[in-house]
Design a protein around this motif. Structure first.
Motif, PDB file in Angstrom:
ATOM      1  N   MET A   1       0.836  -1.201   0.000  1.00  0.00           N
ATOM      2  CA  MET A   1       0.000   0.000   0.000  1.00  0.00           C
ATOM      3  C   MET A   1       0.871   1.250   0.000  1.00  0.00           C
ATOM      4  N   LYS A   2       0.269   2.346  -0.468  1.00  0.00           N
ATOM      5  CA  LYS A   2       0.942   3.643  -0.458  1.00  0.00           C
ATOM      6  C   LYS A   2       0.419   4.459   0.714  1.00  0.00           C
ATOM      7  N   VAL A   3       1.359   5.043   1.474  1.00  0.00           N
ATOM      8  CA  VAL A   3       1.027   5.780   2.691  1.00  0.00           C
ATOM      9  C   VAL A   3       1.721   7.132   2.660  1.00  0.00           C
ATOM     10  N   ILE A   4       0.988   8.151   3.083  1.00  0.00           N
ATOM     11  CA  ILE A   4       1.588   9.470   3.287  1.00  0.00           C
ATOM     12  C   ILE A   4       1.231   9.941   4.686  1.00  0.00           C
ATOM     13  N   MET A   5       2.215  10.510   5.372  1.00  0.00           N
ATOM     14  CA  MET A   5       2.004  11.049   6.713  1.00  0.00           C
ATOM     15  C   MET A   5       2.311  12.540   6.673  1.00  0.00           C
ATOM     16  N   PHE A   6       1.352  13.326   7.135  1.00  0.00           N
ATOM     17  CA  PHE A   6       1.543  14.759   7.309  1.00  0.00           C
ATOM     18  C   PHE A   6       1.776  14.983   8.792  1.00  0.00           C
ATOM     19  N   GLN A   7       2.905  15.559   9.139  1.00  0.00           N
ATOM     20  CA  GLN A   7       3.213  15.821  10.538  1.00  0.00           C
ATOM     21  C   GLN A   7       3.129  17.314  10.804  1.00  0.00           C
ATOM     22  N   PHE A   8       2.253  17.703  11.730  1.00  0.00           N
ATOM     23  CA  PHE A   8       2.124  19.091  12.137  1.00  0.00           C
ATOM     24  C   PHE A   8       2.993  19.364  13.352  1.00  0.00           C
ATOM     25  N   LEU A   9       3.615  20.523  13.367  1.00  0.00           N
ATOM     26  CA  LEU A   9       4.316  21.049  14.545  1.00  0.00           C
ATOM     27  C   LEU A   9       5.463  20.176  15.037  1.00  0.00           C
ATOM     28  N   LYS A  10       6.125  19.501  14.120  1.00  0.00           N
ATOM     29  CA  LYS A  10       7.303  18.730  14.502  1.00  0.00           C
ATOM     30  C   LYS A  10       8.470  19.280  13.705  1.00  0.00           C
ATOM     31  N   GLY A  11       9.479  19.753  14.411  1.00  0.00           N
ATOM     32  CA  GLY A  11      10.580  20.404  13.731  1.00  0.00           C
ATOM     33  C   GLY A  11      11.921  19.707  13.871  1.00  0.00           C
ATOM     34  N   MET A  12      12.041  18.780  14.815  1.00  0.00           N
ATOM     35  CA  MET A  12      13.351  18.158  15.030  1.00  0.00           C
ATOM     36  C   MET A  12      13.529  16.926  14.137  1.00  0.00           C
ATOM     37  N   ALA A  13      14.765  16.580  13.923  1.00  0.00           N
ATOM     38  CA  ALA A  13      15.082  15.383  13.144  1.00  0.00           C
ATOM     39  C   ALA A  13      14.657  14.157  13.943  1.00  0.00           C
ATOM     40  N   THR A  14      13.942  13.256  13.306  1.00  0.00           N
ATOM     41  CA  THR A  14      13.467  12.048  13.984  1.00  0.00           C
ATOM     42  C   THR A  14      13.796  10.808  13.155  1.00  0.00           C
ATOM     43  N   GLY A  15      13.800   9.674  13.811  1.00  0.00           N
ATOM     44  CA  GLY A  15      14.103   8.419  13.142  1.00  0.00           C
ATOM     45  C   GLY A  15      13.113   8.075  12.050  1.00  0.00           C
ATOM     46  N   GLU A  16      11.839   8.466  12.233  1.00  0.00           N
ATOM     47  CA  GLU A  16      10.848   8.110  11.209  1.00  0.00           C
ATOM     48  C   GLU A  16      11.123   8.803   9.882  1.00  0.00           C
ATOM     49  N   LEU A  17      11.761   9.974   9.909  1.00  0.00           N
ATOM     50  CA  LEU A  17      12.111  10.642   8.655  1.00  0.00           C
ATOM     51  C   LEU A  17      13.125   9.812   7.870  1.00  0.00           C
ATOM     52  N   LYS A  18      14.105   9.267   8.580  1.00  0.00           N
ATOM     53  CA  LYS A  18      15.109   8.422   7.923  1.00  0.00           C
ATOM     54  C   LYS A  18      14.497   7.111   7.438  1.00  0.00           C
ATOM     55  N   SER A  19      13.625   6.514   8.250  1.00  0.00           N
ATOM     56  CA  SER A  19      12.974   5.265   7.850  1.00  0.00           C
ATOM     57  C   SER A  19      12.095   5.463   6.626  1.00  0.00           C
ATOM     58  N   ALA A  20      11.384   6.583   6.573  1.00  0.00           N
ATOM     59  CA  ALA A  20      10.512   6.861   5.431  1.00  0.00           C
ATOM     60  C   ALA A  20      11.319   6.898   4.138  1.00  0.00           C
ATOM     61  N   GLU A  21      12.526   7.438   4.201  1.00  0.00           N
ATOM     62  CA  GLU A  21      13.387   7.475   3.014  1.00  0.00           C
ATOM     63  C   GLU A  21      13.666   6.065   2.493  1.00  0.00           C
ATOM     64  N   LEU A  22      13.817   5.110   3.404  1.00  0.00           N
ATOM     65  CA  LEU A  22      14.110   3.730   3.021  1.00  0.00           C
ATOM     66  C   LEU A  22      12.891   3.030   2.413  1.00  0.00           C
ATOM     67  N   LEU A  23      11.710   3.527   2.718  1.00  0.00           N
ATOM     68  CA  LEU A  23      10.465   2.888   2.260  1.00  0.00           C
ATOM     69  C   LEU A  23       9.861   3.564   1.039  1.00  0.00           C
ATOM     70  N   LYS A  24      10.546   4.555   0.486  1.00  0.00           N
ATOM     71  CA  LYS A  24      10.040   5.205  -0.728  1.00  0.00           C
ATOM     72  C   LYS A  24      10.018   4.188  -1.852  1.00  0.00           C
ATOM     73  N   PRO A  25       9.093   4.244  -2.757  1.00  0.00           N
ATOM     74  CA  PRO A  25       8.112   5.290  -2.978  1.00  0.00           C
ATOM     75  C   PRO A  25       6.778   5.045  -2.257  1.00  0.00           C
ATOM     76  N   ASN A  26       6.671   3.993  -1.469  1.00  0.00           N
ATOM     77  CA  ASN A  26       5.375   3.671  -0.862  1.00  0.00           C
ATOM     78  C   ASN A  26       5.096   4.390   0.453  1.00  0.00           C
ATOM     79  N   PHE A  27       6.088   5.082   1.005  1.00  0.00           N
ATOM     80  CA  PHE A  27       5.857   5.814   2.249  1.00  0.00           C
ATOM     81  C   PHE A  27       6.552   7.160   2.163  1.00  0.00           C
ATOM     82  N   GLU A  28       5.814   8.190   2.519  1.00  0.00           N
ATOM     83  CA  GLU A  28       6.329   9.544   2.441  1.00  0.00           C
ATOM     84  C   GLU A  28       5.861  10.322   3.666  1.00  0.00           C
ATOM     85  N   ILE A  29       6.724  11.194   4.169  1.00  0.00           N
ATOM     86  CA  ILE A  29       6.348  12.079   5.276  1.00  0.00           C
ATOM     87  C   ILE A  29       6.526  13.520   4.802  1.00  0.00           C
TER      88      ILE A  29
END
Length: 176
Positions: free
Chosen positions: A32-60
Motif C-alpha cells: 500500500m501507499k502511505v503518506i504522513m503529514f506531521q504538524f508542529l514537529k521540527g526536530m530530526a526524527t528516526g521516522e524521517l530516515k525510515s521513510a526514506e528507506l520505504l520510498k516510494p510507498n511511504f512519504e512524510i
C-alpha cells in the motif's frame, strides 16, 4: 482497499504517532501507499530516515514546522505560520482527495487544532471529503468530541507512568 475508515489515536500517553507509524509500516509491507503529514514537529526524527528507506510507498511531509512553540511566538510569527498552514492544509486536502494514497495520516492534527492553526471544522472536512477507499488516521492529545463522534475507531493512550517525569529527555531511536 474497498472501504477506508477513520481512526483516531488520542490521549495523554505516549504512543500515538508510534501507533500510526506501525500501521504505516504494516501497510507498506502489503504494497500500500502511505503518506504522513506531521504538524508542529521540527526536530530530526528516526521516522524521517525510515521513510526514506520505504520510498516510494511511504512519504512524510512536515507542516507548520517551527523551532519555537506557538506560545513563544510573536504575533507576527504566529500569523505567518497560520498563513503557511492554510496553504499546507489545501495541499493536504488535495492529496487526500486524489486517491493516490491508500492511507493518509495526519499526525498531531489535534495539536494543530489546539494551537489555532486548524479548526475542528477543517479536520471534519478531511473526514467528510476523504474518498471511500482511503483510510484516514488522525493523532494528537485531547481529540474534540465532534471528531471522536465522526471517527470509526478511537484509541486513547493513557499515561500511567513516564520516565520523562524523572528527568529523562527524549531518547534517539525511542522518542525521536
Amino acid at each position: 482497499m474497498k472501504k477506508g475508515y477513520v481512526q483516531v489515536y488520542t490521549g495523554d500517553g505516549k504512543g500515538k504517532t508510534t501507533a500510526a507509524l506501525g500501521l504505516a509500516f504494516r501497510a507498506v509491507g502489503r504494497g500500500m501507499k502511505v503518506i504522513m503529514f506531521q504538524f508542529l514537529k521540527g526536530m530530526a526524527t528516526g521516522e524521517l530516515k525510515s521513510a526514506e528507506l520505504l520510498k516510494p510507498n511511504f512519504e512524510i511531509k512536515r507542516f507548520a514546522e517551527s523551532k519555537k512553540f506557538t506560545w513563544d511566538m510573536t504575533e507576527e510569527e504566529l500569523q505567518e505560520l497560520k498563513s503557511k498552514v492554510r496553504e499546507e492544509y489545501e495541499e493536504l486536502l488535495r492529496i487526500l482527495k486524489s486517491g493516490e494514497y491508500d492511507i493518509v495520516i495526519v499526525d498531531e492534527a489535534m495539536a494543530a487544532i489546539h494551537s489555532g492553526l486548524l479548526s475542528v471544522e477543517d479536520v471534519l472536512r478531511l473526514i467528510e471529503e476523504k474518498p471511500k477507499s482511503v483510510e484516514l488516521i488522525l493523532t494528537g492529545r485531547s481529540a474534540p468530541q465532534e471528531i471522536i463522534e465522526k471517527a470509526d475507531l478511537v484509541t486513547e493512550m493513557k499515561e500511567i507512568k513516564h520516565y520523562y517525569k524523572k528527568g529523562v529527555p527524549a531518547r534517539v531511536g525511542i522518542e525521536i
